[in-house]
Design an enzyme around this catalytic site. Structure first.
Site, PDB file in Angstrom:
ATOM      1  N   ARG A  87       0.829  -1.207   0.000  1.00  0.00           N
ATOM      2  CA  ARG A  87       0.000   0.000   0.000  1.00  0.00           C
ATOM      3  C   ARG A  87       0.864   1.257   0.000  1.00  0.00           C
ATOM      4  O   ARG A  87       0.517   2.273  -0.573  1.00  0.00           O
ATOM      5  CB  ARG A  87      -0.890   0.019   1.234  1.00  0.00           C
ATOM      6  CG  ARG A  87      -2.013  -0.981   1.190  1.00  0.00           C
ATOM      7  CD  ARG A  87      -2.985  -0.739   2.321  1.00  0.00           C
ATOM      8  NE  ARG A  87      -3.998  -1.774   2.350  1.00  0.00           N
ATOM      9  CZ  ARG A  87      -3.878  -2.909   3.040  1.00  0.00           C
ATOM     10  NH1 ARG A  87      -2.808  -3.136   3.771  1.00  0.00           N
ATOM     11  NH2 ARG A  87      -4.840  -3.811   3.006  1.00  0.00           N
ATOM     12  N   ASP A 147     -10.166  -4.718   8.522  1.00  0.00           N
ATOM     13  CA  ASP A 147      -9.291  -5.689   9.201  1.00  0.00           C
ATOM     14  C   ASP A 147     -10.015  -6.262  10.423  1.00  0.00           C
ATOM     15  O   ASP A 147      -9.892  -7.454  10.732  1.00  0.00           O
ATOM     16  CB  ASP A 147      -8.002  -5.003   9.679  1.00  0.00           C
ATOM     17  CG  ASP A 147      -7.388  -4.129   8.604  1.00  0.00           C
ATOM     18  OD1 ASP A 147      -6.274  -4.400   8.169  1.00  0.00           O
ATOM     19  OD2 ASP A 147      -8.064  -3.158   8.179  1.00  0.00           O
ATOM     20  N   ARG A 150     -12.411  -8.789   9.284  1.00  0.00           N
ATOM     21  CA  ARG A 150     -11.684 -10.024   8.921  1.00  0.00           C
ATOM     22  C   ARG A 150     -11.297 -10.798  10.182  1.00  0.00           C
ATOM     23  O   ARG A 150     -11.362 -12.025  10.225  1.00  0.00           O
ATOM     24  CB  ARG A 150     -10.427  -9.677   8.120  1.00  0.00           C
ATOM     25  CG  ARG A 150     -10.743  -9.248   6.695  1.00  0.00           C
ATOM     26  CD  ARG A 150      -9.512  -8.752   5.959  1.00  0.00           C
ATOM     27  NE  ARG A 150      -9.834  -8.469   4.561  1.00  0.00           N
ATOM     28  CZ  ARG A 150      -9.216  -7.551   3.823  1.00  0.00           C
ATOM     29  NH1 ARG A 150      -8.238  -6.824   4.332  1.00  0.00           N
ATOM     30  NH2 ARG A 150      -9.575  -7.365   2.568  1.00  0.00           N
ATOM     31  N   HIS A 174      -3.720   0.697   8.696  1.00  0.00           N
ATOM     32  CA  HIS A 174      -4.379  -0.256   7.808  1.00  0.00           C
ATOM     33  C   HIS A 174      -3.277  -0.747   6.866  1.00  0.00           C
ATOM     34  O   HIS A 174      -3.059  -0.174   5.800  1.00  0.00           O
ATOM     35  CB  HIS A 174      -5.512   0.423   7.032  1.00  0.00           C
ATOM     36  CG  HIS A 174      -6.132  -0.462   5.978  1.00  0.00           C
ATOM     37  ND1 HIS A 174      -6.667  -1.696   6.252  1.00  0.00           N
ATOM     38  CD2 HIS A 174      -6.295  -0.290   4.643  1.00  0.00           C
ATOM     39  CE1 HIS A 174      -7.130  -2.234   5.136  1.00  0.00           C
ATOM     40  NE2 HIS A 174      -6.905  -1.400   4.144  1.00  0.00           N
TER      41      HIS A 174
END
Ligand code: APR
Length: 313
Positions: A87, A147, A150, A174
């Site tokens: 990212r 997240d 998840r 993140h």
């Protein structure tokens, strides 16, 4: 309910956010803006034509002036991650896109709440807070909300319990330095560590915390390698955040925002449980963490500050 939401970026993520908002009927009007006008037009038209089967949501494309009076602006414009790319690699490109969009959108919608989705979300949220001239409590990123989803899904899958009985959050960036403060994680009020021991029933599978954290960090990359983008889970995550902004009853969500001394951390955006509602951020929770969890959070903040130093805002 009359809520207007503008989405910047009609790519995989922006259009899926528009679709999730439409299905959940969270807004009465959704405006989609993209530098490629035809793309925004096509996505809006496609979603709008399904609305007779959903409800009275007016979905259309537009220019920045059409964002006037928006209650919420969702920011998804940016280049997506390529397979294998981190990212942080695409930071400067997406910072430059953000730089060009901020003056146009804030002129049109100065009173909106700003939801940043594009990545690296913590850096772009920081950029918005520092440069947009909008109060910091009105700007936040989706952060580790996905997240956290998840995490809950993984624990629920492992122990075969309902996801709503799993409580806990992913903190920090993140990205690669995110982590789970296990001391806060519980299933039906029982700390995750003691759950298996306290269970009188069929044998439970073994469970490894490192595997769970690895799974959370790698999920995005696995999906991108397989289908070139992630859109559904982030779409519904963003719609859920927008839904929380419709209510006076505040929610606790791990969104990314500018920390102001929590755990001794300042001047960086990352996720900790945050109280949020119709007027944006009301406050952040400094949950009791163990010393090593506080260390992990400070490490995450340092990773982000390192990037901030290298980026030209
Ligand atoms: N103004 C408006 N729209 C822009 C601009 C700009 N200056 N620059 C790019 N866009 C648009 C593109 O035209 C494209 O339609 O942003 C959209 C990005 O879409 P995709 O390339 O499909 O990327 P997507 O997968 O949607 O991801 C967008 O969200 O989750 C994050 O990591 C992801 O940062 C990425 C962002």
């Amino acid at each position: 309910m009359s809520r207007k939401i503008t989405i910047i970026g009609a790519g995989q993520v922006g259009s899926t956010v528009a679709y999730a908002l439409t299905l959940k009927q969270i807004a009465s009007e959704i405006v989609i803006i993209d530098i490629i006008k035809e793309k925004a037009m096509g996505e809006a038209m496609d979603i709008r034509q399904g609305t007779p089967f959903i409800g009275p949501v007016y979905v259309h494309d537009g220019d920045y002036e059409d964002a006037k009076d928006s209650d919420i602006v969702v920011f998804t414009s940016g280049v997506g991650r390529k397979p294998g790319q981190s990212r942080l690699d695409l930071t400067q490109t997406n910072v430059d896109i953000t730089k060009s969009v901020i003056p146009q959108i804030t002129k049109a919608a100065p009173n909106a709440l700003y939801v940043i989705v594009a990545n690296p979300v913590d850096i772009l949220t920081y950029q918005f807070v520092k440069t947009a001239g909008i109060p910091a409590n009105r700007i936040f990123g989706t952060g580790t909300m996905l997240d956290t989803a998840r995490f809950r899904a993984r624990i629920a899958e492992t122990y075969k319990v309902a996801q709503e009985n799993v409580h806990g959050y992913v903190f920090g960036e993140h990205g690669d330095s995110s982590f789970v403060p296990w001391s806060l994680a519980n299933i039906g009020s029982i700390p995750v560590d003691s759950f298996a021991k306290s269970y009188h029933g069929p044998k439970l599978p073994d469970f490894d915390k490192n595997d769970v954290e690895d799974y959370i960090r790698k999920s995005g990359g696995i999906i991108i390698a397989a289908k070139k983008c992630t859109n559904y889970a982030i779409g519904v995550t963003t719609a859920t955040l927008c839904e929380a902004l419709n209510y006076e009853t505040d929610s606790v969500l791990t969104i990314s925002s500018m920390l102001d001394g929590e755990y001794g951390i300042k001047d960086v955006c990352l996720s900790i449980p945050t109280i949020i509602g119709a007027n944006g951020i009301k406050g952040r929770l400094e949950a009791p963490l163990t010393d090593s969890e506080i260390e992990s959070l400070r490490h995450s903040a340092e990773c982000l500050k390192d990037v901030i130093k290298q980026v030209n805002f």
